[in-house]
Scaffold this motif. Sequence first.
Motif, mmCIF file in Angstrom:
data_model
loop_
_atom_site.group_PDB
_atom_site.id
_atom_site.type_symbol
_atom_site.label_atom_id
_atom_site.label_comp_id
_atom_site.label_asym_id
_atom_site.label_seq_id
_atom_site.Cartn_x
_atom_site.Cartn_y
_atom_site.Cartn_z
ATOM 1 N N LYS A 113 0.830 -1.199 0.000
ATOM 2 C CA LYS A 113 0.000 0.000 0.000
ATOM 3 C C LYS A 113 0.863 1.246 0.000
ATOM 4 N N VAL A 114 0.208 2.374 -0.249
ATOM 5 C CA VAL A 114 0.884 3.668 -0.348
ATOM 6 C C VAL A 114 0.278 4.607 0.683
ATOM 7 N N ILE A 115 1.134 5.351 1.370
ATOM 8 C CA ILE A 115 0.661 6.404 2.277
ATOM 9 C C ILE A 115 1.329 7.711 1.879
ATOM 10 N N HIS A 116 0.530 8.762 1.729
ATOM 11 C CA HIS A 116 1.012 10.073 1.276
ATOM 12 C C HIS A 116 1.166 11.008 2.468
ATOM 13 N N TYR A 117 2.273 11.742 2.496
ATOM 14 C CA TYR A 117 2.530 12.708 3.566
ATOM 15 C C TYR A 117 2.625 14.111 2.974
ATOM 16 N N GLY A 118 2.160 15.086 3.719
ATOM 17 C CA GLY A 118 2.293 16.478 3.295
ATOM 18 C C GLY A 118 0.989 17.050 2.779
ATOM 19 N N ASN A 119 0.702 18.317 3.148
ATOM 20 C CA ASN A 119 -0.533 18.965 2.715
ATOM 21 C C ASN A 119 -0.559 19.223 1.212
ATOM 22 N N SER A 120 0.629 19.412 0.615
ATOM 23 C CA SER A 120 0.686 19.694 -0.822
ATOM 24 C C SER A 120 1.011 18.449 -1.637
ATOM 25 N N ASN A 121 0.869 17.280 -1.033
ATOM 26 C CA ASN A 121 1.167 16.039 -1.741
ATOM 27 C C ASN A 121 0.179 15.865 -2.894
ATOM 28 N N PRO A 122 0.670 15.592 -4.115
ATOM 29 C CA PRO A 122 -0.231 15.463 -5.270
ATOM 30 C C PRO A 122 -1.064 14.188 -5.253
ATOM 31 N N GLN A 123 -0.833 13.276 -4.276
ATOM 32 C CA GLN A 123 -1.634 12.051 -4.151
ATOM 33 C C GLN A 123 -1.623 11.241 -5.445
ATOM 34 N N MET A 124 -0.440 10.995 -5.959
ATOM 35 C CA MET A 124 -0.311 10.254 -7.211
ATOM 36 C C MET A 124 -0.653 8.784 -7.006
ATOM 37 N N GLN A 125 -1.109 8.158 -8.075
ATOM 38 C CA GLN A 125 -1.434 6.738 -8.046
ATOM 39 C C GLN A 125 -0.229 5.934 -8.548
ATOM 40 N N PHE A 126 0.148 4.889 -7.822
ATOM 41 C CA PHE A 126 1.282 4.052 -8.186
ATOM 42 C C PHE A 126 0.804 2.631 -8.458
ATOM 43 N N THR A 127 1.545 1.921 -9.298
ATOM 44 C CA THR A 127 1.196 0.561 -9.674
ATOM 45 C C THR A 127 2.364 -0.377 -9.405
ATOM 46 N N MET A 128 2.038 -1.657 -9.275
ATOM 47 C CA MET A 128 3.052 -2.691 -9.083
ATOM 48 C C MET A 128 2.842 -3.763 -10.141
ATOM 49 N N PRO A 129 3.897 -4.121 -10.910
ATOM 50 C CA PRO A 129 3.752 -5.163 -11.922
ATOM 51 C C PRO A 129 3.419 -6.515 -11.291
ATOM 52 N N THR A 130 2.437 -7.208 -11.828
ATOM 53 C CA THR A 130 2.060 -8.544 -11.382
ATOM 54 C C THR A 130 1.887 -9.441 -12.591
ATOM 55 N N GLU A 131 1.550 -10.704 -12.346
ATOM 56 C CA GLU A 131 1.321 -11.633 -13.449
ATOM 57 C C GLU A 131 0.106 -11.228 -14.280
ATOM 58 N N LYS A 132 -0.822 -10.488 -13.662
ATOM 59 C CA LYS A 132 -2.016 -10.039 -14.365
ATOM 60 C C LYS A 132 -1.813 -8.683 -15.038
ATOM 61 N N GLY A 133 -0.620 -8.122 -14.919
ATOM 62 C CA GLY A 133 -0.344 -6.801 -15.440
ATOM 63 C C GLY A 133 -0.122 -5.810 -14.310
ATOM 64 N N ASP A 134 -0.072 -4.541 -14.639
ATOM 65 C CA ASP A 134 0.137 -3.520 -13.613
ATOM 66 C C ASP A 134 -1.149 -3.327 -12.802
ATOM 67 N N GLU A 135 -1.030 -3.470 -11.480
ATOM 68 C CA GLU A 135 -2.171 -3.296 -10.592
ATOM 69 C C GLU A 135 -1.951 -2.074 -9.704
#
Length: 249
Positions: free
Chosen positions: A149-171
């Motif tokens: 999982k991802v946790i974002h810190y900071g009031n100005s954090n852009p809250q970007m979405q990240f993915t992890m490569p798996t056998e089913k593709g990027d999740e």
Amino acid sequence: MDDHLESIEVTKEEVLTCLQQMNSNKSAGPDDVHPRVLKELKEIVATPLTPIYNKSLSTGQLPECWKCANVVQIFKKGDKTEVGNYRPVSCRMQTFGINFKSKVWMFADDTKMFNVVHENRNDTVQNDLKALSDWSKRWQLKFNINKCKVIHYGNSNPQMQFTMPTEKGDEDLPNANTEKDLGVTFDQSLKFSLQTNEAVNKANRLIGLVRRSFDYMDKDMFLPLYKSIIRPHLEYASCIWYPLLKPKR
């Protein structure tokens, strides 16, 4: 290599100091040389090690044998035949030749990655996540995507979405508001109110347990129990979360 590193020179005395400070109770590394041997033979070992360190600094390269580490698979829970239920344990991730731009820590069976994201760009973190995933596949110790999982810190954090490569593709990796690391609860505000509340509640439950376990108890009886059973929960990892902000009244 940066210019300011070119003037660094390791002396034999510095190598001797490091060898002297080695913990003889630790086990041997991938070279099978026990720390006690290096410590007792420091006067001999320091002579060839000194030019090796200086050569490494001047060229910006490491000897190939230094890029090895022992990786052990640790079973967590569930089906023992499922690879995803095992965790790779190694505290020398970067010595495998993986040059992360993010900060990466491995402690026991937990892996943490941290970086600062600017101007809505997540290329650095995303590329490091891919490199980390490729490393885990190469060693057949894949990460369990359901526990990442991802946790974002900071009031100005852009809250970007990240993915992890798996056998089913990027999740997509799910975002979390809190994360417990080594028994300490971190939230996005880093105020640690959840941590202190949990510690106080647990201490109160233990006090109630102690009271119910004895028909009679005076100060001399309670004090040793408090110091050994209750107080450690209140002071655990206090160097991380204390001092903290006072709650608004």
